[in-house]
Design an enzyme around this catalytic site. Sequence first.
Site, PDB file in Angstrom:
ATOM      1  N   ARG A  15      55.104  -9.354  72.711  1.00 30.38           N
ATOM      2  CA  ARG A  15      54.455  -9.530  74.013  1.00 30.38           C
ATOM      3  C   ARG A  15      55.288  -8.869  75.126  1.00 30.38           C
ATOM      4  O   ARG A  15      54.897  -7.852  75.683  1.00 30.38           O
ATOM      5  CB  ARG A  15      54.269 -11.042  74.287  1.00 30.38           C
ATOM      6  N   ASP A  16      56.458  -9.402  75.412  1.00 33.04           N
ATOM      7  CA  ASP A  16      57.254  -8.887  76.541  1.00 33.04           C
ATOM      8  C   ASP A  16      57.687  -7.452  76.253  1.00 33.04           C
ATOM      9  O   ASP A  16      57.784  -6.615  77.152  1.00 33.04           O
ATOM     10  CB  ASP A  16      58.482  -9.774  76.746  1.00 33.04           C
ATOM     11  N   HIS A 207      65.852 -16.719  79.355  1.00 35.19           N
ATOM     12  CA  HIS A 207      65.075 -15.500  79.043  1.00 35.19           C
ATOM     13  C   HIS A 207      65.720 -14.365  79.835  1.00 35.19           C
ATOM     14  O   HIS A 207      65.450 -14.175  81.017  1.00 35.19           O
ATOM     15  CB  HIS A 207      63.623 -15.763  79.465  1.00 35.19           C
ATOM     16  N   HIS A 209      66.620 -10.499  80.555  1.00 39.35           N
ATOM     17  CA  HIS A 209      66.471  -9.052  80.373  1.00 39.35           C
ATOM     18  C   HIS A 209      67.875  -8.459  80.518  1.00 39.35           C
ATOM     19  O   HIS A 209      68.725  -9.003  81.221  1.00 39.35           O
ATOM     20  CB  HIS A 209      65.485  -8.483  81.397  1.00 39.35           C
ATOM     21  N   CYS A 240      59.366  -4.835  82.320  1.00 37.79           N
ATOM     22  CA  CYS A 240      58.306  -5.615  82.954  1.00 37.79           C
ATOM     23  C   CYS A 240      57.502  -4.660  83.812  1.00 37.79           C
ATOM     24  O   CYS A 240      58.066  -3.942  84.634  1.00 37.79           O
ATOM     25  CB  CYS A 240      58.870  -6.748  83.812  1.00 37.79           C
TER      26      CYS A 240
HETATM   27  P1  HMG Z   1      42.982 -10.712  89.884  1.00 36.75           P
HETATM   28  O1  HMG Z   1      42.558  -9.282  89.982  1.00 36.75           O
HETATM   29  O2  HMG Z   1      43.467 -11.390  91.109  1.00 36.75           O
HETATM   30  O3  HMG Z   1      41.885 -11.652  89.177  1.00 36.75           O
HETATM   31  O4  HMG Z   1      44.105 -10.816  88.760  1.00 36.75           O
HETATM   32  P2  HMG Z   1      40.375 -11.892  89.406  1.00 36.75           P
HETATM   33  O5  HMG Z   1      40.131 -13.320  89.047  1.00 36.75           O
HETATM   34  O6  HMG Z   1      39.939 -11.397  90.747  1.00 36.75           O
HETATM   35  O7  HMG Z   1      39.728 -10.977  88.258  1.00 36.75           O
HETATM   36  C1  HMG Z   1      39.772  -9.570  88.302  1.00 36.75           C
HETATM   37  C2  HMG Z   1      39.204  -9.023  86.996  1.00 36.75           C
HETATM   38  O8  HMG Z   1      40.044  -9.427  85.904  1.00 36.75           O
HETATM   39  C3  HMG Z   1      37.814  -9.541  86.658  1.00 36.75           C
HETATM   40  O9  HMG Z   1      37.177  -8.510  85.932  1.00 36.75           O
HETATM   41  C4  HMG Z   1      38.112 -10.702  85.751  1.00 36.75           C
HETATM   42  O10 HMG Z   1      37.042 -10.997  84.883  1.00 36.75           O
HETATM   43  C5  HMG Z   1      39.288 -10.180  84.968  1.00 36.75           C
HETATM   44  P3  HMG Z   1      36.107  -7.521  86.599  1.00 36.75           P
HETATM   45  O11 HMG Z   1      35.044  -8.424  87.149  1.00 36.75           O
HETATM   46  O12 HMG Z   1      36.871  -6.808  87.694  1.00 36.75           O
HETATM   47  O13 HMG Z   1      35.696  -6.631  85.481  1.00 36.75           O
HETATM   48  N1  HMG Z   1      40.141 -11.277  84.459  1.00 36.75           N
HETATM   49  C6  HMG Z   1      40.571 -11.328  83.184  1.00 36.75           C
HETATM   50  N2  HMG Z   1      40.355 -10.532  82.125  1.00 36.75           N
HETATM   51  C7  HMG Z   1      40.921 -10.890  80.947  1.00 36.75           C
HETATM   52  N3  HMG Z   1      41.709 -11.971  80.815  1.00 36.75           N
HETATM   53  C8  HMG Z   1      41.957 -12.791  81.856  1.00 36.75           C
HETATM   54  C9  HMG Z   1      41.360 -12.479  83.096  1.00 36.75           C
HETATM   55  N4  HMG Z   1      41.395 -13.063  84.308  1.00 36.75           N
HETATM   56  C10 HMG Z   1      40.639 -12.314  85.127  1.00 36.75           C
HETATM   57  N5  HMG Z   1      42.731 -13.863  81.701  1.00 36.75           N
HETATM   58  C11 HMG Z   1      45.302 -11.996  87.039  1.00 36.75           C
HETATM   59  C12 HMG Z   1      44.751 -12.045  88.446  1.00 36.75           C
HETATM   60  C13 HMG Z   1      46.224 -13.180  86.880  1.00 36.75           C
HETATM   61  C14 HMG Z   1      44.141 -12.088  86.053  1.00 36.75           C
HETATM   62  C15 HMG Z   1      46.054 -10.662  86.868  1.00 36.75           C
HETATM   63  O14 HMG Z   1      46.961 -10.482  87.903  1.00 36.75           O
HETATM   64  C16 HMG Z   1      46.792 -10.579  85.543  1.00 36.75           C
HETATM   65  O15 HMG Z   1      46.184 -10.562  84.485  1.00 36.75           O
HETATM   66  N6  HMG Z   1      48.126 -10.530  85.600  1.00 36.75           N
HETATM   67  C17 HMG Z   1      48.950 -10.506  84.387  1.00 36.75           C
HETATM   68  C18 HMG Z   1      50.267  -9.902  84.669  1.00 36.75           C
HETATM   69  C19 HMG Z   1      51.122  -9.909  83.427  1.00 36.75           C
HETATM   70  O16 HMG Z   1      50.658 -10.109  82.321  1.00 36.75           O
HETATM   71  N7  HMG Z   1      52.422  -9.648  83.651  1.00 36.75           N
HETATM   72  C20 HMG Z   1      53.364  -9.578  82.564  1.00 36.75           C
HETATM   73  C21 HMG Z   1      53.668 -10.920  81.955  1.00 36.75           C
HETATM   74  S1  HMG Z   1      54.783 -11.910  82.925  1.00 36.75           S
HETATM   75  C22 HMG Z   1      56.340 -11.340  82.478  1.00 36.75           C
HETATM   76  O17 HMG Z   1      56.471 -10.347  81.798  1.00 36.75           O
HETATM   77  C23 HMG Z   1      57.526 -12.170  82.882  1.00 36.75           C
HETATM   78  C24 HMG Z   1      58.106 -13.014  81.736  1.00 36.75           C
HETATM   79  O18 HMG Z   1      58.470 -12.191  80.632  1.00 36.75           O
HETATM   80  C25 HMG Z   1      59.338 -13.786  82.230  1.00 36.75           C
HETATM   81  C26 HMG Z   1      60.352 -12.871  82.939  1.00 36.75           C
HETATM   82  O19 HMG Z   1      60.844 -11.885  82.307  1.00 36.75           O
HETATM   83  O20 HMG Z   1      60.634 -13.173  84.104  1.00 36.75           O
HETATM   84  C27 HMG Z   1      57.079 -14.063  81.237  1.00 36.75           C
HETATM   85 MG    MG Z   2      60.296 -11.120  80.464  1.00 38.17          MG
END
Ligand code: HMG
Ligand code: MG
Length: 299
Positions: A15-16, A207, A209, A240
């Site tokens: 995933r990450d 966690h 990096h 990220c």
């Molecule tokens: P948004 O644009 O504000 O959401 O995104 P929305 O509700 O307005 O929806 C926009 C579009 O996304 C719509 O589609 C929704 O249906 C769709 P459209 O009508 O435009 O075709 N949608 C989805 N599609 C699939 N699955 C879903 C979903 N939700 C809405 N669940 C949102 C808000 C949270 C969805 C967006 O910002 C997002 O998906 N962000 C994810 C970011 C991410 O994954 N980042 C990496 C992981 S975190 C990380 O790496 C840190 C970590 O490792 C710890 C660390 O290292 O610190 C964990």
């Molecule tokens: Mg991370």
Amino acid sequence: MSLPQRVRLVEVGPRDGLQNEARPIDVADKIRLVDDLTHAGLGYIEVGSFVSPKWVPQMAGSAEVFAGIQRKKGVTYAALAPNLRGFEDALTAGVKEVAVFAAASESFSQRNINCSISESLDRFLPIMEAARLHGIQVRGYVSCVLGCPYEGAVSPKQVAAVANELFAMGCYEVSFGDTIGTGTPGATRELFNEVAGQIPRSKLAGHFHDTYGQALANIYAGLLEGIQVFDSSVAGLGGCPYAKGATGNVATEDVLYMLMGLGIDTGVDLDALVAAGQRISDVLGRANGSRVAKARLSG
Ligand code: HMG
Ligand code: MG
């Protein structure tokens, strides 16, 4: 405080690690990676994310990955879910444990999940409710615990406040993400000390990096603070998408090697892990990010 006898490694490479790869990766290669990690003895594997494919295209095939992996009894196969939609998609894909992710800095929260910290916590409430209903455990992440790419320093109190909210809403464990890898061991100890005043140490995870090469030292600092769960990424995969310049998590092989040297049990087989890391590095056409793997494979 003495060192623990056993540590739980949370493998976040699929995933990450893979979320940050620019080139598309075949579902079959992702499945093979997860199966290799299962074979190496990891007890917890973060397989993918149910997030918007517009935000993180690489995680779009997560349902297919879950459908294709060989699940071993006793192993947890988890996925990230940012909202109820993601949780429901995860449930449909047969996911038995999810992780929600918040940030300790407002700017990172906006860039990563397009909402404020408090909005994100509100979004998690229906996930927690649905998870309870379905008997699904929820892990919580806090990002930017030792620094933010947009705001710089982040105070331990700020981190603790977000972590407390996650714990209070029902996350069984909170993982502290040094998203940009700027943390150092003193700051790590201070952070865990601050948080442990409010959440039991047994419920905390690290966690790290490895952007600044501090991750192993920070894990050791965490061990000294009584932390027994650490996230890591095979072959040091990743970065990220919303933290420019951030490299992958600390390599699982390197963490395992250090823990073996300390006499700490993890249940993971180093040779099998090194083979898994080299295989995915070959698939991605990138250098293996594990120092231990490089050393063992060069001989
Ligand atoms: P948004 O644009 O504000 O959401 O995104 P929305 O509700 O307005 O929806 C926009 C579009 O996304 C719509 O589609 C929704 O249906 C769709 P459209 O009508 O435009 O075709 N949608 C989805 N599609 C699939 N699955 C879903 C979903 N939700 C809405 N669940 C949102 C808000 C949270 C969805 C967006 O910002 C997002 O998906 N962000 C994810 C970011 C991410 O994954 N980042 C990496 C992981 S975190 C990380 O790496 C840190 C970590 O490792 C710890 C660390 O290292 O610190 C964990
Ligand atoms: Mg991370």
